[in-house]
Design a protein around this motif. Sequence first.
Motif, short mmCIF file in Angstrom:
data_model
loop_
_atom_site.label_atom_id
_atom_site.label_comp_id
_atom_site.label_asym_id
_atom_site.label_seq_id
_atom_site.Cartn_x
_atom_site.Cartn_y
_atom_site.Cartn_z
N ARG A 262 19.99 43.73 15.22
CA ARG A 262 20.79 44.58 14.34
C ARG A 262 21.58 45.61 15.15
NH1 ARG A 262 16.17 44.44 10.93
NH2 ARG A 262 15.52 46.51 11.66
N LEU A 263 20.95 46.14 16.21
CA LEU A 263 21.65 47.08 17.08
C LEU A 263 22.86 46.41 17.73
CD1 LEU A 263 18.68 48.90 18.85
CD2 LEU A 263 20.27 49.89 17.19
N ARG A 264 22.69 45.16 18.10
CA ARG A 264 23.80 44.45 18.73
C ARG A 264 24.95 44.25 17.76
NH1 ARG A 264 23.29 38.98 22.39
NH2 ARG A 264 25.53 38.66 22.76
N ARG A 265 24.62 43.89 16.50
CA ARG A 265 25.67 43.68 15.51
C ARG A 265 26.37 44.99 15.15
NH1 ARG A 265 21.77 40.24 13.12
NH2 ARG A 265 21.25 41.88 11.63
N LYS A 266 25.59 46.07 15.06
CA LYS A 266 26.16 47.34 14.61
C LYS A 266 26.86 48.10 15.72
CE LYS A 266 24.98 51.46 11.93
NZ LYS A 266 23.91 52.20 11.22
N PHE A 267 26.34 48.00 16.96
CA PHE A 267 26.90 48.76 18.08
C PHE A 267 27.53 47.80 19.10
CE2 PHE A 267 23.58 51.46 16.26
CZ PHE A 267 24.31 52.62 16.03
N SER A 268 26.72 47.30 20.02
CA SER A 268 27.24 46.41 21.05
C SER A 268 26.07 45.74 21.77
CB SER A 268 28.09 47.19 22.06
OG SER A 268 27.27 48.10 22.80
N VAL A 269 26.42 44.75 22.62
CA VAL A 269 25.39 44.07 23.40
C VAL A 269 24.78 45.03 24.42
CG1 VAL A 269 27.04 43.24 25.12
CG2 VAL A 269 24.90 42.00 24.76
N ASN A 270 25.57 46.02 24.86
CA ASN A 270 25.02 46.99 25.82
C ASN A 270 23.91 47.83 25.19
OD1 ASN A 270 26.70 46.22 27.94
ND2 ASN A 270 28.35 47.57 27.25
N MET A 271 24.06 48.17 23.92
CA MET A 271 23.02 48.92 23.22
C MET A 271 21.74 48.09 23.14
SD MET A 271 21.99 51.64 21.64
CE MET A 271 23.42 52.60 21.12
#
Length: 237
Positions: A13-22
């Motif tokens: 979910r973090l990847r979808r909402k922010f980025s792959v770096n997150m």
Amino acid sequence: MKHPWPPAAGTKRLRRKFSVNMERTVLELRGVSCLEMNDLFEPKKRIMTSRSFGSSTGQLSGLQGAIRHHAQRGAEKLRAQKSLARAVLVFLKTDRFRPDQPQYSPSLVVELERPTQDTREILHAASVALQKIYRPHYKYKKAGVMMLDLTDQHRQQLSLLNTPQTDEDPQRSQQLMATMDALNEKMGKGTVRLRLPEKNAPWHLRCASRSPRYTTNWDELMRAYTDEDAIKKRKSI
């Protein structure tokens, strides 16, 4: 005791909402290695410099100052990673949080005659792009410059039309830019620039609420007073 970090689904979910770096950062904090040391020093595929203005402006002269600043900064970053740019993108944005004002967010890509890291050539291309996309009667809140289609300066593809004379120009350009960068590194960032920026321009950041820079600026060092000095200061007021 529950694990303090979210489950795997949470990282997705973090990847979808922010980025792959997150997502990678969270996994790294868990002890899962995701970042190779070489990844941190990979040359960027594009370089962008932009900033929101301290106050909106519709004046072309103010926008030109902002674009010059971002173009020069982008060229410095380009040389720092030893890359050349084949194209320059310039964009403007009005304040999207002001629906009462007309909105206009143009952008334009200008291809360079040859891959370059010369500030002068990048400035010229950025200036041409700004002249084409600028429209009066709009209040612009942000501007930026992006270097596109980057290539390694040591792997530049040469043209069959190159001559010893045309090869001399990039060499002189590289020497000039290296001298500018060396002076700025020694004397302070922005010491040597192409055309001085306008003072108190609308695009400058407003720093009225900034905390004093006690550790980085001699003029803002903390001052200590004795009781006698404090009394004299109050009397003078």
